[in-house]
Design a protein around this motif. Structure first.
Motif, PDB file in Angstrom:
ATOM      1  N   PHE A 293       0.833  -1.202   0.000  1.00 31.14           N
ATOM      2  CA  PHE A 293       0.000   0.000   0.000  1.00 31.14           C
ATOM      3  C   PHE A 293       0.873   1.259   0.000  1.00 31.14           C
ATOM      4  O   PHE A 293       0.625   2.197  -0.764  1.00 31.14           O
ATOM      5  N   PHE A 294       1.912   1.265   0.823  1.00 28.05           N
ATOM      6  CA  PHE A 294       2.798   2.434   0.905  1.00 28.05           C
ATOM      7  C   PHE A 294       3.566   2.622  -0.401  1.00 28.05           C
ATOM      8  O   PHE A 294       3.688   3.749  -0.902  1.00 28.05           O
ATOM      9  N   ILE A 295       4.065   1.517  -0.972  1.00 22.92           N
ATOM     10  CA  ILE A 295       4.803   1.587  -2.237  1.00 22.92           C
ATOM     11  C   ILE A 295       3.897   2.130  -3.346  1.00 22.92           C
ATOM     12  O   ILE A 295       4.312   2.973  -4.154  1.00 22.92           O
ATOM     13  N   ALA A 296       2.649   1.658  -3.361  1.00 23.83           N
ATOM     14  CA  ALA A 296       1.690   2.123  -4.373  1.00 23.83           C
ATOM     15  C   ALA A 296       1.376   3.608  -4.206  1.00 23.83           C
ATOM     16  O   ALA A 296       1.306   4.349  -5.193  1.00 23.83           O
ATOM     17  N   CYS A 297       1.192   4.055  -2.960  1.00 25.57           N
ATOM     18  CA  CYS A 297       0.878   5.472  -2.696  1.00 25.57           C
ATOM     19  C   CYS A 297       2.002   6.385  -3.178  1.00 25.57           C
ATOM     20  O   CYS A 297       1.753   7.390  -3.858  1.00 25.57           O
ATOM     21  N   VAL A 298       3.236   6.026  -2.823  1.00 25.94           N
ATOM     22  CA  VAL A 298       4.390   6.833  -3.255  1.00 25.94           C
ATOM     23  C   VAL A 298       4.544   6.733  -4.769  1.00 25.94           C
ATOM     24  O   VAL A 298       4.875   7.712  -5.443  1.00 25.94           O
ATOM     25  N   GLY A 299       4.257   5.531  -5.315  1.00 26.83           N
ATOM     26  CA  GLY A 299       4.347   5.318  -6.757  1.00 26.83           C
ATOM     27  C   GLY A 299       3.301   6.075  -7.545  1.00 26.83           C
ATOM     28  O   GLY A 299       3.436   6.226  -8.762  1.00 26.83           O
ATOM     29  N   VAL A 300       2.257   6.538  -6.897  1.00 25.62           N
ATOM     30  CA  VAL A 300       1.258   7.404  -7.535  1.00 25.62           C
ATOM     31  C   VAL A 300       1.615   8.869  -7.328  1.00 25.62           C
ATOM     32  O   VAL A 300       1.538   9.683  -8.254  1.00 25.62           O
ATOM     33  N   PHE A 301       2.045   9.203  -6.100  1.00 26.12           N
ATOM     34  CA  PHE A 301       2.312  10.601  -5.752  1.00 26.12           C
ATOM     35  C   PHE A 301       3.476  11.194  -6.559  1.00 26.12           C
ATOM     36  O   PHE A 301       3.356  12.311  -7.090  1.00 26.12           O
ATOM     37  N   VAL A 302       4.582  10.465  -6.670  1.00 25.02           N
ATOM     38  CA  VAL A 302       5.768  11.002  -7.362  1.00 25.02           C
ATOM     39  C   VAL A 302       5.490  11.264  -8.848  1.00 25.02           C
ATOM     40  O   VAL A 302       5.793  12.352  -9.350  1.00 25.02           O
ATOM     41  N   PRO A 303       4.888  10.324  -9.609  1.00 30.61           N
ATOM     42  CA  PRO A 303       4.551  10.637 -11.010  1.00 30.61           C
ATOM     43  C   PRO A 303       3.519  11.760 -11.139  1.00 30.61           C
ATOM     44  O   PRO A 303       3.591  12.551 -12.084  1.00 30.61           O
ATOM     45  N   LEU A 304       2.564  11.829 -10.199  1.00 28.52           N
ATOM     46  CA  LEU A 304       1.555  12.892 -10.239  1.00 28.52           C
ATOM     47  C   LEU A 304       2.219  14.260 -10.146  1.00 28.52           C
ATOM     48  O   LEU A 304       1.934  15.168 -10.934  1.00 28.52           O
ATOM     49  N   VAL A 305       3.133  14.398  -9.196  1.00 25.26           N
ATOM     50  CA  VAL A 305       3.857  15.663  -9.023  1.00 25.26           C
ATOM     51  C   VAL A 305       4.819  15.894 -10.183  1.00 25.26           C
ATOM     52  O   VAL A 305       4.914  17.002 -10.729  1.00 25.26           O
TER      53      VAL A 305
END
Length: 400
Positions: free
Chosen positions: A89-101
């Motif tokens: 879950f944490f890996i997925a969250c960071v994996g969404v946040f970094v590309p979004l930014v």
């Protein structure tokens, strides 16, 4: 449009989509790449004009994308999500946040920074949103081929990718809800929250009723018919009453039914209609709508930057997040590389943005380029990384 012209267009679309898809598969690329290229060839983009974009094709494509997302929901393994726990879950969250930014900043750096609430600001955020989704179909095939799918790294990639798609759809829902500068922030947030709560309540009720009915009438043709009906109802309710993308409703409908006894049977039946009929129209339609005439030097620069940022942001985001859970740096790189591929969901998000007027068709150039490059690079990188690890392990065994 006259009926006979529609039949001609469908015949050309199906034969070209399947032919190009099979050729792409032989070249070790995803079939969707071939189908998109087929659309580029037979449409206005390259001047052949064998098929013209039309409302009928657009409507069929919309049904196709709804069925694709419904199928993705059906294939979600909730038990696997529970097992993967907080790490995935944490890996997925960071994996969404970094590309979004990263995607948002890329757009702003090339086209200029805009204040919050403007059309340009939401356009930038939407570009970041396109980068969030992961398509691990190719990654899974590579891991299976190497016998690494059931390893800790393989299962982490698989679980994080499933959660990644869920978070990506939620992010898309919020971005589309806030796209109107005059929209009420509290109202949009409230509608989304209410829809999610309603989905939980209705989902539990539908699941229980469907489970009882499925046990009495297992493997009958009425089961997938009822399932598809639920898919369309949820898609309609999401768009009509909550202002949420219809694909979100379809995806949730799939998740509601993913644990019923006949989930796999439903998925197979949906694929007959979806992947054999409606989905090819969707992917060819992407090619038909792609317009290279508006591609200038700035769009070429943007497309190159888009591919680089999209791929590196997944490696950096997922890789660094993995390090928090005591993975080796090599394994972190494997996880990040495994999450690089993009596919159907990125196209679906882009198509939704085009339909709502957030972006224009020239941005399909960047997305198609990303899918092609990531589909080629990811398998090569994974094989190199796992190959190095295997050599080290064999050397260590010999020394012992």
């Amino acid at each position: 449009m006259e009926t006979y012209k529609i039949l001609k267009d469908l015949a050309i679309i199906f034969i070209c989509a399947k032919g190009a898809g099979l050729l792409a598969r032989k070249l070790k690329a995803p079939m969707v790449v071939g189908e998109i290229i087929a659309g580029l060839i037979i449409g206005p983009c390259l001047g052949l004009n064998l098929v013209q974009p039309s409302d009928f094709i657009s409507q069929m494509a919309e049904i196709g994308v709804i069925l694709i997302m419904f199928s993705a929901g059906l294939e979600t393994n909730l038990q696997e999500l529970k097992k993967s726990g907080f790490a995935a879950f944490f890996i997925a969250c960071v994996g969404v946040f970094v590309p979004l930014v990263g995607g948002s900043l890329l757009y702003m750096c090339i086209y200029g920074f805009s204040s919050f609430g403007t059309d340009e600001f939401f356009k930038a955020v939407f570009i970041g949103c396109i980068m969030t989704a992961t398509s691990v179909g190719i990654t899974v095939e590579v891991l299976k081929e190497m016998g690494k799918l059931k390893t800790r790294v393989g299962q982490t990639i698989l679980s994080a990718a499933i959660i990644d798609d869920v978070i990506g759809i939620i992010v898309l829902t919020f971005v589309l809800g806030f796209k109107d500068p005059e929209s009420n922030t509290l109202l949009v947030t409230g509608k989304i929250a209410l829809f999610l709560v309603l989905s939980l309540i209705l989902g539990y009720i539908f699941y229980k009723l469907f489970k009882i009915y499925d046990e009495k009438h297992a493997h009958t043709r009425r089961i997938p018919i009822i399932a598809i009906t639920l898919c369309f109802i949820m898609a309609y309710i999401a768009e009509k009453y909550f202002g949420i993308a219809d694909i979100t409703g379809a995806y949730i409908a799939g998740i509601i039914l993913c644990n019923v006894r006949d989930a796999e049977y439903i998925d197979r039946r949906v694929n007959i209609n979806g992947y054999m009929f409606f989905a090819p129209v969707f992917f060819v339609g992407i090619g038909l709508k792609t317009d290279f005439s508006n591609v200038d030097s700035s769009m070429i620069v943007f497309s190159i930057g888009f591919v680089i940022v999209a791929m590196l942001s997944k490696v950096i985001g997922c890789g660094l997040a993995s390090k928090c859970f005591k993975y080796s740096w090599t394994d972190c790189l494997k996880i990040g590389a495994g999450m690089m591929t993009r596919g159907e969901v990125a196209l679906i998000i882009t198509n939704k943005g085009l339909g709502l007027g957030i972006i224009d068709s020239s941005y399909f150039t960047a997305v198609i380029l990303l899918i092609i490059v990531s589909s080629i690079v990811t398998p090569v990188v994974l094989k190199l990384l796992f190959g190095k690890t295997d050599k080290k392990e064999k050397a260590a065994v010999r020394k012992a």
